[in-house]
Design an enzyme around this catalytic site. Structure first.
Site, PDB file in Angstrom:
ATOM      1  N   LYS A  62       0.825  -1.207   0.000  1.00 20.77           N
ATOM      2  CA  LYS A  62       0.000   0.000   0.000  1.00 20.77           C
ATOM      3  C   LYS A  62       0.868   1.270   0.000  1.00 20.77           C
ATOM      4  O   LYS A  62       2.071   1.203   0.258  1.00 20.77           O
ATOM      5  CB  LYS A  62      -0.920  -0.033   1.225  1.00 20.77           C
ATOM      6  CG  LYS A  62      -1.915  -1.205   1.221  1.00 20.77           C
ATOM      7  CD  LYS A  62      -2.840  -1.124   2.427  1.00 20.77           C
ATOM      8  CE  LYS A  62      -3.880  -2.228   2.413  1.00 20.77           C
ATOM      9  NZ  LYS A  62      -4.892  -2.060   3.499  1.00 20.77           N
ATOM     10  N   TYR A  88     -12.271  -2.586  -3.739  1.00 20.86           N
ATOM     11  CA  TYR A  88     -12.830  -2.625  -2.377  1.00 20.86           C
ATOM     12  C   TYR A  88     -14.368  -2.606  -2.380  1.00 20.86           C
ATOM     13  O   TYR A  88     -14.971  -2.230  -1.365  1.00 20.86           O
ATOM     14  CB  TYR A  88     -12.280  -1.464  -1.551  1.00 20.86           C
ATOM     15  CG  TYR A  88     -10.871  -1.698  -1.042  1.00 20.86           C
ATOM     16  CD1 TYR A  88     -10.576  -2.799  -0.228  1.00 20.86           C
ATOM     17  CD2 TYR A  88      -9.827  -0.822  -1.343  1.00 20.86           C
ATOM     18  CE1 TYR A  88      -9.289  -3.018   0.255  1.00 20.86           C
ATOM     19  CE2 TYR A  88      -8.535  -1.033  -0.866  1.00 20.86           C
ATOM     20  CZ  TYR A  88      -8.275  -2.136  -0.061  1.00 20.86           C
ATOM     21  OH  TYR A  88      -7.003  -2.347   0.418  1.00 20.86           O
ATOM     22  N   PHE A 131     -15.373   3.600   6.452  1.00 18.63           N
ATOM     23  CA  PHE A 131     -13.981   3.776   6.016  1.00 18.63           C
ATOM     24  C   PHE A 131     -13.787   3.567   4.510  1.00 18.63           C
ATOM     25  O   PHE A 131     -12.670   3.659   4.016  1.00 18.63           O
ATOM     26  CB  PHE A 131     -13.035   2.858   6.814  1.00 18.63           C
ATOM     27  CG  PHE A 131     -13.307   1.377   6.673  1.00 18.63           C
ATOM     28  CD1 PHE A 131     -12.786   0.649   5.608  1.00 18.63           C
ATOM     29  CD2 PHE A 131     -14.074   0.709   7.619  1.00 18.63           C
ATOM     30  CE1 PHE A 131     -13.027  -0.708   5.478  1.00 18.63           C
ATOM     31  CE2 PHE A 131     -14.332  -0.659   7.499  1.00 18.63           C
ATOM     32  CZ  PHE A 131     -13.808  -1.369   6.420  1.00 18.63           C
ATOM     33  N   ARG A 162      -1.947 -14.234   3.958  1.00 17.59           N
ATOM     34  CA  ARG A 162      -2.754 -13.577   5.006  1.00 17.59           C
ATOM     35  C   ARG A 162      -2.087 -13.809   6.365  1.00 17.59           C
ATOM     36  O   ARG A 162      -2.116 -12.925   7.233  1.00 17.59           O
ATOM     37  CB  ARG A 162      -4.181 -14.121   5.010  1.00 17.59           C
ATOM     38  CG  ARG A 162      -4.941 -13.910   3.701  1.00 17.59           C
ATOM     39  CD  ARG A 162      -5.687 -12.626   3.589  1.00 17.59           C
ATOM     40  NE  ARG A 162      -6.682 -12.431   4.592  1.00 17.59           N
ATOM     41  CZ  ARG A 162      -7.424 -11.309   4.668  1.00 17.59           C
ATOM     42  NH1 ARG A 162      -7.231 -10.322   3.792  1.00 17.59           N
ATOM     43  NH2 ARG A 162      -8.311 -11.164   5.602  1.00 17.59           N
ATOM     44  N   THR A 200      -5.648  -7.331  10.572  1.00 15.96           N
ATOM     45  CA  THR A 200      -5.901  -6.052   9.896  1.00 15.96           C
ATOM     46  C   THR A 200      -5.424  -4.851  10.717  1.00 15.96           C
ATOM     47  O   THR A 200      -4.797  -3.931  10.178  1.00 15.96           O
ATOM     48  CB  THR A 200      -7.420  -5.909   9.612  1.00 15.96           C
ATOM     49  OG1 THR A 200      -7.862  -7.055   8.875  1.00 15.96           O
ATOM     50  CG2 THR A 200      -7.725  -4.647   8.832  1.00 15.96           C
ATOM     51  N   ARG A 248       2.432  -6.773   9.317  1.00 18.32           N
ATOM     52  CA  ARG A 248       1.745  -5.655   9.982  1.00 18.32           C
ATOM     53  C   ARG A 248       2.187  -5.520  11.435  1.00 18.32           C
ATOM     54  O   ARG A 248       2.275  -4.404  11.967  1.00 18.32           O
ATOM     55  CB  ARG A 248       0.234  -5.863   9.881  1.00 18.32           C
ATOM     56  CG  ARG A 248      -0.300  -5.662   8.453  1.00 18.32           C
ATOM     57  CD  ARG A 248      -1.664  -6.287   8.280  1.00 18.32           C
ATOM     58  NE  ARG A 248      -2.319  -5.908   7.033  1.00 18.32           N
ATOM     59  CZ  ARG A 248      -3.473  -6.424   6.614  1.00 18.32           C
ATOM     60  NH1 ARG A 248      -4.086  -7.352   7.337  1.00 18.32           N
ATOM     61  NH2 ARG A 248      -4.007  -6.031   5.473  1.00 18.32           N
ATOM     62  N   HIS A 255      -2.012  -5.453   1.333  1.00 18.92           N
ATOM     63  CA  HIS A 255      -3.287  -6.118   1.056  1.00 18.92           C
ATOM     64  C   HIS A 255      -2.972  -7.518   0.557  1.00 18.92           C
ATOM     65  O   HIS A 255      -1.999  -7.713  -0.170  1.00 18.92           O
ATOM     66  CB  HIS A 255      -4.058  -5.373  -0.045  1.00 18.92           C
ATOM     67  CG  HIS A 255      -5.159  -6.208  -0.633  1.00 18.92           C
ATOM     68  ND1 HIS A 255      -6.404  -6.313  -0.041  1.00 18.92           N
ATOM     69  CD2 HIS A 255      -5.193  -7.045  -1.727  1.00 18.92           C
ATOM     70  CE1 HIS A 255      -7.158  -7.148  -0.753  1.00 18.92           C
ATOM     71  NE2 HIS A 255      -6.441  -7.605  -1.773  1.00 18.92           N
ATOM     72  N   GLU A 259      -9.565  -9.719  -8.248  1.00 19.20           N
ATOM     73  CA  GLU A 259      -8.585  -8.647  -8.020  1.00 19.20           C
ATOM     74  C   GLU A 259      -7.455  -8.674  -9.060  1.00 19.20           C
ATOM     75  O   GLU A 259      -7.011  -7.619  -9.523  1.00 19.20           O
ATOM     76  CB  GLU A 259      -8.009  -8.780  -6.601  1.00 19.20           C
ATOM     77  CG  GLU A 259      -9.059  -8.501  -5.523  1.00 19.20           C
ATOM     78  CD  GLU A 259      -8.598  -8.874  -4.120  1.00 19.20           C
ATOM     79  OE1 GLU A 259      -7.439  -9.312  -3.943  1.00 19.20           O
ATOM     80  OE2 GLU A 259      -9.413  -8.720  -3.179  1.00 19.20           O
TER      81      GLU A 259
END
Ligand code: IDP
Ligand code: MG
Length: 142
Positions: free
Chosen positions: A13, A53, A61, A89, A95, A106, A123, A134
């Site tokens: 991102k 999204y 958001f 993931r 998240t 993260r 992502h 995607e």
């Protein structure tokens, strides 16, 4: 038994790009053993992000998220390997970067900056159906 090749769409991102973490994210993907099938650095259009999204349309958001995601370059990557959707993931972590486990992308590299959208560096697709949808948005020729 032969390996079932699965593909996932990963995005570094704009926060990850700005902070110079693209190489670190790619390093972790490769160190895990997944391969890079396609890679592109680009600034996404509003149309691409609203499509990407779409599942979040209507959430508070959603618009800030699409705006944040077009605030600078992202690196779009198609990764490959058995079970790489679930595997990435897991590499990415939860998240919310404050809660993401240390050891995850993260958890190790992200934090809360007080923004309305969680800036969490990466992502990753959440199912084979999402991955196919995607990948068609980010790599229409693939
Ligand atoms: P994911 O990226 O872990 O799959 P999603 O629920 O699909 O999480 O949400 C998409 C993105 O929207 C998240 O990565 C994060 O940047 C942002 N986001 C999700 N939930 C919230 C929230 O409750 N507040 C602020 N931002 C959020
Ligand atoms: Mg998601």
């Amino acid at each position: 038994m032969t390996e079932q090749i699965e593909r996932s769409l990963v995005l570094v991102k704009p926060d990850g790009y700005r902070r110079g973490l693209t190489g670190e994210v790619l390093r972790r993907i490769e160190a895990k053993g997944y391969t890079l099938a396609a890679l592109n650095v680009l600034t996404a259009t509003s149309e691409m992000l609203h499509a990407h999204y779409a599942e979040h349309e209507g959430k508070p958001f959603y618009e800030p998220l699409c705006e944040f995601m077009s605030s600078g370059p992202v690196t779009a990557v198609v990764i490959e390997g058995q079970d790489c959707i679930k595997g990435f993931r897991s590499l990415a972590g939860a998240t919310n970067p404050t809660e993401a486990a240390p050891g995850s992308i993260r958890g190790d590299l992200g934090r809360d900056w007080g923004t309305s959208v969680q800036q969490n560096i990466v992502h990753g697709s959440d199912s084979p159906e999402s991955a196919a949808r995607e990948i068609a948005i980010w790599f229409p020729g693939l």
